[in-house]
Design a protein around this motif. Structure first.
Motif, PDB file in Angstrom:
ATOM      1  N   GLY A  57      80.733  57.166   0.225  1.00  0.00           N
ATOM      2  CA  GLY A  57      82.013  57.901  -0.041  1.00  0.00           C
ATOM      3  C   GLY A  57      81.686  59.245  -0.305  1.00  0.00           C
ATOM      4  N   SER A  58      80.557  59.462  -0.917  1.00  0.00           N
ATOM      5  CA  SER A  58      80.130  61.077  -1.145  1.00  0.00           C
ATOM      6  C   SER A  58      79.751  61.601   0.185  1.00  0.00           C
ATOM      7  N   VAL A  59      79.095  60.906   0.983  1.00  0.00           N
ATOM      8  CA  VAL A  59      78.587  61.617   2.220  1.00  0.00           C
ATOM      9  C   VAL A  59      79.901  61.709   3.244  1.00  0.00           C
ATOM     10  N   ILE A  60      80.932  60.890   3.015  1.00  0.00           N
ATOM     11  CA  ILE A  60      82.085  61.052   3.858  1.00  0.00           C
ATOM     12  C   ILE A  60      82.720  62.202   3.269  1.00  0.00           C
ATOM     13  N   VAL A  61      83.011  62.528   1.943  1.00  0.00           N
ATOM     14  CA  VAL A  61      83.593  63.575   1.225  1.00  0.00           C
ATOM     15  C   VAL A  61      82.953  64.841   1.934  1.00  0.00           C
ATOM     16  N   LEU A  62      81.557  65.031   1.704  1.00  0.00           N
ATOM     17  CA  LEU A  62      80.987  65.973   2.449  1.00  0.00           C
ATOM     18  C   LEU A  62      81.427  66.421   3.753  1.00  0.00           C
ATOM     19  N   LEU A  63      81.166  65.423   4.663  1.00  0.00           N
ATOM     20  CA  LEU A  63      81.870  65.775   6.114  1.00  0.00           C
ATOM     21  C   LEU A  63      83.286  66.082   6.282  1.00  0.00           C
ATOM     22  N   LEU A  64      84.020  65.831   5.366  1.00  0.00           N
ATOM     23  CA  LEU A  64      85.618  66.323   5.490  1.00  0.00           C
ATOM     24  C   LEU A  64      85.556  67.782   5.864  1.00  0.00           C
ATOM     25  N   PRO A  65      86.636  68.110   6.470  1.00  0.00           N
ATOM     26  CA  PRO A  65      86.742  69.724   7.005  1.00  0.00           C
ATOM     27  C   PRO A  65      87.354  70.434   5.829  1.00  0.00           C
ATOM     28  N   ALA A  66      86.600  70.638   4.694  1.00  0.00           N
ATOM     29  CA  ALA A  66      86.740  71.457   3.526  1.00  0.00           C
ATOM     30  C   ALA A  66      85.917  72.465   3.578  1.00  0.00           C
ATOM     31  N   ALA A  67      86.465  73.422   2.896  1.00  0.00           N
ATOM     32  CA  ALA A  67      85.386  74.680   2.400  1.00  0.00           C
ATOM     33  C   ALA A  67      84.628  74.449   1.161  1.00  0.00           C
ATOM     34  N   TRP A  68      83.758  73.718   1.375  1.00  0.00           N
ATOM     35  CA  TRP A  68      83.200  73.469   0.210  1.00  0.00           C
ATOM     36  C   TRP A  68      82.107  74.487  -0.432  1.00  0.00           C
ATOM     37  N   THR A  69      82.223  74.972  -1.656  1.00  0.00           N
ATOM     38  CA  THR A  69      81.255  75.773  -2.065  1.00  0.00           C
ATOM     39  C   THR A  69      79.903  75.193  -2.576  1.00  0.00           C
ATOM     40  N   THR A  70      78.955  76.092  -2.620  1.00  0.00           N
ATOM     41  CA  THR A  70      77.875  75.744  -3.163  1.00  0.00           C
ATOM     42  C   THR A  70      77.630  74.608  -4.438  1.00  0.00           C
ATOM     43  N   ALA A  71      78.633  75.194  -5.347  1.00  0.00           N
ATOM     44  CA  ALA A  71      79.038  74.576  -6.406  1.00  0.00           C
ATOM     45  C   ALA A  71      79.450  73.128  -6.285  1.00  0.00           C
ATOM     46  N   GLY A  72      80.532  72.849  -5.267  1.00  0.00           N
ATOM     47  CA  GLY A  72      81.076  71.677  -4.771  1.00  0.00           C
ATOM     48  C   GLY A  72      80.232  70.877  -4.128  1.00  0.00           C
ATOM     49  N   ILE A  73      79.306  71.333  -3.520  1.00  0.00           N
ATOM     50  CA  ILE A  73      78.316  70.599  -2.786  1.00  0.00           C
ATOM     51  C   ILE A  73      77.362  69.871  -3.637  1.00  0.00           C
ATOM     52  N   VAL A  74      76.915  70.669  -4.727  1.00  0.00           N
ATOM     53  CA  VAL A  74      75.935  70.309  -5.727  1.00  0.00           C
ATOM     54  C   VAL A  74      76.508  69.313  -6.536  1.00  0.00           C
ATOM     55  N   GLY A  75      78.012  69.497  -6.946  1.00  0.00           N
ATOM     56  CA  GLY A  75      78.776  68.708  -7.624  1.00  0.00           C
ATOM     57  C   GLY A  75      78.980  67.473  -7.007  1.00  0.00           C
ATOM     58  N   ILE A  76      78.911  67.257  -5.602  1.00  0.00           N
ATOM     59  CA  ILE A  76      78.898  65.892  -4.968  1.00  0.00           C
ATOM     60  C   ILE A  76      77.774  65.369  -4.784  1.00  0.00           C
ATOM     61  N   VAL A  77      76.553  66.024  -4.363  1.00  0.00           N
ATOM     62  CA  VAL A  77      75.270  65.565  -4.050  1.00  0.00           C
ATOM     63  C   VAL A  77      74.524  64.919  -5.196  1.00  0.00           C
ATOM     64  N   VAL A  78      74.489  65.990  -6.383  1.00  0.00           N
ATOM     65  CA  VAL A  78      73.589  65.233  -7.689  1.00  0.00           C
ATOM     66  C   VAL A  78      74.208  64.262  -8.143  1.00  0.00           C
ATOM     67  N   PRO A  79      75.459  64.125  -8.461  1.00  0.00           N
ATOM     68  CA  PRO A  79      75.838  62.736  -8.861  1.00  0.00           C
ATOM     69  C   PRO A  79      75.610  61.450  -7.880  1.00  0.00           C
ATOM     70  N   ALA A  80      75.644  61.851  -6.609  1.00  0.00           N
ATOM     71  CA  ALA A  80      75.365  60.660  -5.489  1.00  0.00           C
ATOM     72  C   ALA A  80      73.902  60.346  -5.711  1.00  0.00           C
ATOM     73  N   LEU A  81      73.304  61.474  -5.715  1.00  0.00           N
ATOM     74  CA  LEU A  81      71.512  60.956  -6.216  1.00  0.00           C
ATOM     75  C   LEU A  81      71.345  60.113  -7.302  1.00  0.00           C
ATOM     76  N   ILE A  82      71.992  60.614  -8.253  1.00  0.00           N
ATOM     77  CA  ILE A  82      72.102  59.662  -9.520  1.00  0.00           C
ATOM     78  C   ILE A  82      72.441  58.332  -9.493  1.00  0.00           C
ATOM     79  N   VAL A  83      73.595  58.078  -8.704  1.00  0.00           N
ATOM     80  CA  VAL A  83      74.275  56.901  -8.515  1.00  0.00           C
ATOM     81  C   VAL A  83      73.327  56.054  -7.434  1.00  0.00           C
ATOM     82  N   ALA A  84      72.634  56.684  -6.553  1.00  0.00           N
ATOM     83  CA  ALA A  84      71.719  55.916  -5.606  1.00  0.00           C
ATOM     84  C   ALA A  84      70.652  55.402  -6.351  1.00  0.00           C
ATOM     85  N   ASP A  85      70.045  56.144  -7.287  1.00  0.00           N
ATOM     86  CA  ASP A  85      68.863  55.885  -8.193  1.00  0.00           C
ATOM     87  C   ASP A  85      69.396  54.632  -8.900  1.00  0.00           C
ATOM     88  N   LEU A  86      70.460  54.703  -9.402  1.00  0.00           N
ATOM     89  CA  LEU A  86      70.862  53.401 -10.545  1.00  0.00           C
ATOM     90  C   LEU A  86      71.155  52.257  -9.620  1.00  0.00           C
TER      91      LEU A  86
END
Length: 139
Positions: free
Chosen positions: A95-124
């Motif tokens: 779902g995080s990957v899909i959200v990143l692909l949405l047509p939205a103007a994500w900021t760097t903070a937004g991208i980090v806020g999506i990617v970092v938790p997704a990486l933690i969850v992937a590790d879990l």
């Protein structure tokens, strides 16, 4: 000294519980500021404004954390529930990957806020998979 076969799974679920409850509380408490930091303009997902989406996700994530804590606390870990947690974690990453692909103007903070938790969850998810496999091998 023998290590119980479910030790890795229980520890991972406990960490997942703490991470999820804290993340959910932050999402609920700071939905507005998080939404402002995440995108340059208004974002709507499924017809809902981003702050509402973040708040609803926060409630779900906190409840998910409570489920992880419950599973980890059982005398005999309910493996079907643990598999469900694993599936949900894999779904979160997808779902995080899909959200990143949405047509939205994500900021760097937004991208980090999506990617970092997704990486933690992937590790879990990897640790949960290994914990479940260890239990299966021991049986």
């Amino acid at each position: 000294m023998a290590v119980p076969a479910d030790r890795l799974l229980r520890r991972t679920l406990r960490f997942n519980a703490v991470f999820s409850v804290l993340s959910g509380a932050i999402m609920v408490g700071l939905a507005g500021p998080l939404a402002q930091a995440a995108a340059d303009g208004p974002v709507s997902i499924a017809g809902l404004d981003l702050p509402i989406v973040i708040e609803l996700l926060g409630l779900e994530v906190a409840a998910f954390g409570a489920l992880c804590a419950w599973i980890a606390s059982r005398p005999i870990a309910p493996l079907a529930w643990a598999r469900l947690v694993l599936a949900a974690d894999v779904g979160w990453v997808a779902g995080s990957v899909i959200v990143l692909l949405l047509p939205a103007a994500w900021t760097t903070a937004g991208i980090v806020g999506i990617v970092v938790p997704a990486l933690i969850v992937a590790d879990l998810a990897v640790l949960e998979f290994l914990g479940l496999r260890r239990i299966k091998t021991a049986n």
